[in-house]
Write a protein that holds these residues in place. Structure first.
Motif, short mmCIF file in Angstrom:
data_model
loop_
_atom_site.label_atom_id
_atom_site.label_comp_id
_atom_site.label_asym_id
_atom_site.label_seq_id
_atom_site.Cartn_x
_atom_site.Cartn_y
_atom_site.Cartn_z
N VAL A 71 0.90 -0.95 -0.06
CA VAL A 71 0.39 0.08 0.03
C VAL A 71 0.71 0.94 0.12
N TRP A 72 1.77 1.54 0.50
CA TRP A 72 2.45 2.52 1.06
C TRP A 72 3.19 2.78 0.01
N ILE A 73 3.73 2.12 -0.08
CA ILE A 73 5.64 1.87 -1.51
C ILE A 73 5.22 1.44 -2.68
N VAL A 74 4.32 0.30 -3.03
CA VAL A 74 3.98 0.52 -4.45
C VAL A 74 3.00 0.66 -5.03
N THR A 133 14.31 3.46 -2.18
CA THR A 133 14.90 2.91 -1.75
C THR A 133 14.27 1.75 -0.80
N ASN A 134 12.85 1.63 -0.85
CA ASN A 134 12.78 0.63 0.08
C ASN A 134 11.20 -0.75 -0.70
N GLY A 135 11.84 0.12 -2.43
CA GLY A 135 11.08 -0.99 -2.71
C GLY A 135 11.05 -2.53 -2.61
N PRO A 171 18.85 -1.21 -1.91
CA PRO A 171 18.24 0.10 -2.34
C PRO A 171 18.34 0.29 -3.31
N PHE A 172 17.22 1.01 -4.84
CA PHE A 172 17.77 1.10 -5.39
C PHE A 172 18.02 2.38 -5.94
N GLY A 173 19.33 2.87 -7.00
CA GLY A 173 19.57 4.29 -7.94
C GLY A 173 20.24 4.67 -6.82
N HIS A 198 12.01 1.62 11.21
CA HIS A 198 13.08 1.04 10.62
C HIS A 198 13.32 1.52 9.50
N PRO A 199 12.40 1.60 8.35
CA PRO A 199 13.13 2.27 7.23
C PRO A 199 13.02 3.77 6.78
N PHE A 200 13.03 4.17 7.88
CA PHE A 200 13.49 5.61 8.15
C PHE A 200 14.16 6.19 8.99
#
Lengths: 460, 170
Positions: free
Chosen positions: A60-63, A368-370, A397-399, B119-121
Motif C-alpha cells: 500500500v504505502w510503497i508500491v 530505497t524501500n521498493g 536500495p535502488f539508484g 526502521h525504514p526511516f
C-alpha cells in the motif's frame, strides 16, 4: 484556442471506445484492485507486525503510493479512482449488481448531502487528520489495515444514505489531492462538441439509460472543463447515444487556467499538500531521530506538540506566508483584485510545484524501500512462507546515487511550470504584460524559495 | 521591415534562452576548488531506535574516515548510499567501517537490519564538502528561474495571453 490543442484519442485508437463502452471495463479494474486491497487488510490484521515484512504496508504505502504519485496521477489523472476498490462494495450495494446495468433507481435512502459540505473541506481535514498519524499508519500493519477498512465502511454507509459516489466526491482524503493534481494530467474526459449536449435534452449521461448509470460523480460532461471531479469511470462514454464523449490528450496543466471554477477549499488543498510534502520530507527522510520519535508518539506530550506544529504549518503558516506574497503581488502589480481571490488564483501555481515535490519525495521512498516488495510477495503475512522463492531477497536500495539528480530535475521542472503558471494567472488580472510580470514576481520568489527548501532537505 | 523586427524579437527571446543554457552549463561544470587537505578522521557512530548519533557527519573530499559503529539497544545495520558499504552490529560490539570520501555531496546512511516500526526511516547524513551537488542545484534552479522571467520580460507579451476572469480560456 486551447481546445484546438486537444487530440481525440478515439480518432487514433478507435478500438479504445469499444473497450471503455464495455460494462466489464471498470469491474475488471476494481475486482483486481479489490483482491489486493483485501489481501492488504487481511495481512495487516493477521500478519507480522513488522511493517517491512508485511504485504499490507509494503504494497500500500510503497508500491501503490509510488505507482499513484509517480505514474498514475501525473500521466492519467484520476484514472486510479476508476480502479479504486474502496467505494466499490458501497457502489455494488447501490446498484444491486457488479457488471450489468440494472434498471431502476439506485438503492439508497436518498438523503441529500448537506450543501455546506459539497466542497473539498472534509477532504482537507480528513487528509490532515490522517497525516498527523502518518508515522504510525505507514509503519504499523494493523493500524494501516483498520484505516483501509474504515474507509471502506464509511464508503458503504455513505452509499446507503446518499446516491452516487458521495464518499469519493466529498469525503475521500486521497481523492481530494488526486482531483487537484489531476489538473496537471495530459488526459481528459470531455465532450467533443458541447453544442450536441446543449441540444440533446434527454441527458443520458446524467440520468443514465439502459447501457449505463448516470454520472456517479454528479458531473455533467457537457459543461465539464476540469478534471478535478471527474472520476474517469467512463459511464458517460457508455451512456452517450451521440458518441459525443471522448478521451482527449492535451497540454499538461491545461485545467490550471480555468479561472471560473477556482475555489478557496481547493486552494487550501494545494497549501496542505505542499506543506505536507515539506514536513514528510523532514520527518520521514530527514536525519532527526527525535522528530521521528515525536511523530511516532513516543510520549503523548511530544506527539501533541508535533501534531500542533504540523497543523499550524498546514493551516496557518504556509497559507499566511502565501497571503503576504499575494499582498505584495497586488501592490507590485497594481491590480485591483480582492485579496481572497488573488490568494485563491495564485494558489493554483502550487499545484505543479506540489505534485513534483511529492514525486521527488516518492523517488526517495520508493527507490530505497521498493525491494521489500519482493520479499512480501512470497511471504505476504511474514509467516515464513516462500511462495515464489523471493522471501529471502535482500533489501537493496535502488539508484541511490541517481535519486538526488532525479529530485533536482523534477523539482526544477515543477518550479518552472509553477512560475510560468503564475505569469499566466497574473495575465488574467491585467491586460498589461509588464504589470502582470511585476505582479507575479513575489509569487515566483515564493515558489523558488520553497524549491530551495526542498533542495536543502534532499541535497543540502 | 516588419519581418526584420519580428526576427530581432525572436532573436532577443531566444537569446535569453541561449544565455540561460550557457549560464546553466557554466554553473554545472565550473570547478570548485578543494579548500582543505585530506585528513584521517575517527568517528564513533551509535545506532539506536530510530536514529544515529551523530545524525549528521561533515567531512571533506579525500578524507579517510574510520567509523566505530555501535548499537545501544537492538541489532542495527549501516548502509551508505552511493558507496554500497554495509555492516551489521549487535549491542555491546564495535564494528569498524572505513570510508574514503571520493565524491562530494550528501550521502544518507541507513539502518539495514530490521530494527522496529520506524526502521525504514532510520537515516543519518554524511556530507562530503564542499557540497557541490547541492550548490550546483541551487545555482541551476536560480539560473532556470531567472532565464524564464527574463524570457517573459523580453517577449513583451508575445507569449502572453490576457483572458478575462470568470471565463475559461477554452
Amino acid at each position: 484556442m486551447i481546445k484546438s490543442q486537444r487530440i481525440n484519442v478515439f480518432q487514433h485508437v478507435p478500438f479504445l471506445r469499444g473497450i471503455l463502452k464495455s460494462r466489464l471495463f471498470q469491474p475488471v479494474l476494481t475486482l483486481t484492485t479489490l483482491f489486493f486491497f483485501t489481501l492488504a487488510i487481511v495481512t495487516g490484521l493477521f500478519g507480522t507486525p513488522v511493517g517491512n515484512r508485511n504485504f499490507g504496508i509494503v504494497f500500500v504505502w510503497i508500491v501503490w503510493w509510488g505507482l499513484l504519485i509517480i505514474l498514475l496521477v501525473p500521466f492519467l489523472g484520476r484514472l486510479w479512482c476508476a480502479a479504486c476498490p474502496i467505494p466499490v462494495p458501497g457502489e455494488w450495494l447501490q446498484r444491486r449488481g457488479i457488471i450489468n446495468r440494472r434498471q431502476g433507481r439506485l438503492s439508497t435512502l436518498r438523503w441529500k448531502f448537506p450543501k455546506r459540505l459539497r466542497n473539498m473541506w472534509l477532504q482537507n481535514f480528513g487528509f490532515l487528520g490522517i497525516a498527523i498519524f502518518s508515522a504510525i499508519i505507514l509503519t504499523r500493519p494493523e493500524v494501516s489495515a483498520w484505516l483501509l477498512l474504515g474507509f471502506s465502511l464509511i464508503g458503504i454507509v455513505l452509499s446507503i444514505l446518499y446516491e452516487n459516489r458521495v464518499f469519493c466526491r466529498y469525503v475521500c482524503p486521497v481523492g481530494g489531492f488526486i482531483g487537484l493534481y489531476s489538473l496537471m494530467a495530459p488526459i481528459e474526459v470531455r465532450v467533443a462538441d458541447p453544442q450536441v449536449c446543449a441540444t440533446h435534452t434527454p441527458k443520458d449521461c446524467i440520468i443514465g439509460n439502459e447501457y449505463a448509470y448516470g454520472c456517479p460523480w454528479m458531473v455533467f460532461p457537457g459543461t465539464l472543463e476540469r478534471n478535478t471531479y471527474c472520476g474517469m469511470c467512463m459511464e458517460c462514454i457508455k451512456a452517450c447515444p451521440k458518441n459525443n464523449v471522448v478521451i482527449n490528450l492535451r497540454p499538461v496543466g491545461s485545467d490550471l487556467m480555468v479561472a471560473k471554477e477556482r475555489r478557496l477549499d481547493e486552494a487550501y488543498k494545494a497549501f496542505i499538500m505542499l506543506a505536507c510534502a515539506l514536513l514528510y520530507s523532514a520527518v520521514l527522510l530527514g536525519p532527526w531521530g527525535w522528530l521521528k520519535q515525536w511523530a511516532n508518539m513516543d510520549t503523548l506530550p511530544h506527539w501533541l506538540i508535533y501534531a500542533g506544529v504540523f497543523l499550524l504549518a498546514n493551516l496557518l503558516l504556509l497559507p499566511g506566508l502565501f497571503t503576504l506574497t499575494a499582498l505584495l503581488s497586488r501592490r507590485w502589480g497594481g491590480v485591483q483584485v480582492p485579496l481572497r481571490q488573488l490568494v485563491t488564483d495564485y494558489a493554483y501555481t502550487l499545484v505543479p510545484l506540489g505534485l513534483t515535490a511529492w514525486i521527488a519525495f516518492s523517488f526517495s521512498l520508493v527507490f530505497t524501500n521498493g525491494s521489500y516488495a519482493f520479499g512480501v510477495l512470497s511471504d505476504p503475512f511474514g509467516w515464513g512462507w516462500n511462495l515464489f522463492g523471493t522471501t529471502e531477497s535482500a533489501w537493496t536500495p535502488f539508484g541511490s546515487s541517481l535519486i538526488p539528480f532525479l529530485q533536482t530535475g523534477i523539482l526544477t521542472a515543477g518550479m518552472l511550470f509553477a512560475v510560468n503558471t503564475a505569469y499566466k494567472i497574473a495575465g488574467q488580472h491585467t491586460p498589461n504584460p509588464r504589470q502582470a510580470l511585476r505582479g507575479m514576481l513575489p509569487v515566483a520568489g515564493f515558489i523558488t524559495s520553497i524549491t530551495f527548501v526542498f533542495l536543502w532537505l534532499y541535497l543540502g | 521591415m516588419i519581418h526584420l523586427q519580428k526576427l530581432f524579437g525572436l532573436l532577443r527571446q531566444h537569446g535569453v534562452i541561449l544565455s540561460g543554457i550557457i549560464l546553466g552549463v557554466i554553473v554545472m561544470t565550473f570547478p570548485i576548488p578543494r579548500l582543505t587537505d585530506p585528513q584521517t578522521r575517527t568517528i564513533t557512530l551509535d545506532a539506536r531506535q530510530f536514529e544515529f548519533a551523530p545524525h549528521r557527519i561533515h567531512i571533506n573530499k579525500g578524507d579517510r574516515v574510520i567509523i566505530n559503529f555501535t548499537a545501544s539497544d537492538v541489532v542495527h545495520g549501516f548502509y551508505l548510499d552511493g558507496y554500497g558499504i554495509q555492516e551489521r552490529v549487535e549491542p555491546g560490539v564495535t564494528k569498524q567501517i572505513e570510508i574514503v570520501a571520493e565524491r562530494t555531496g550528501k550521502f544518507r546512511y541507513r539502518c539495514s537490519v530490521s530494527c522496529g516500526s520506524l526502521h525504514p526511516f532510520m537515516i543519518g547524513e554524511l556530507v562530503v564538502g564542499p557540497n557541490e551537488p547541492f550548490w550546483r542545484a541551487i545555482a541551476f534552479v536560480s539560473v532556470s528561474v531567472i532565464t524564464l522571467i527574463a524570457y517573459q520580460f523580453f517577449s513583451k507579451g508575445t507569449s502572453y495571453e490576457h483572458t478575462t476572469l470568470g471565463t475559461s480560456p477554452a
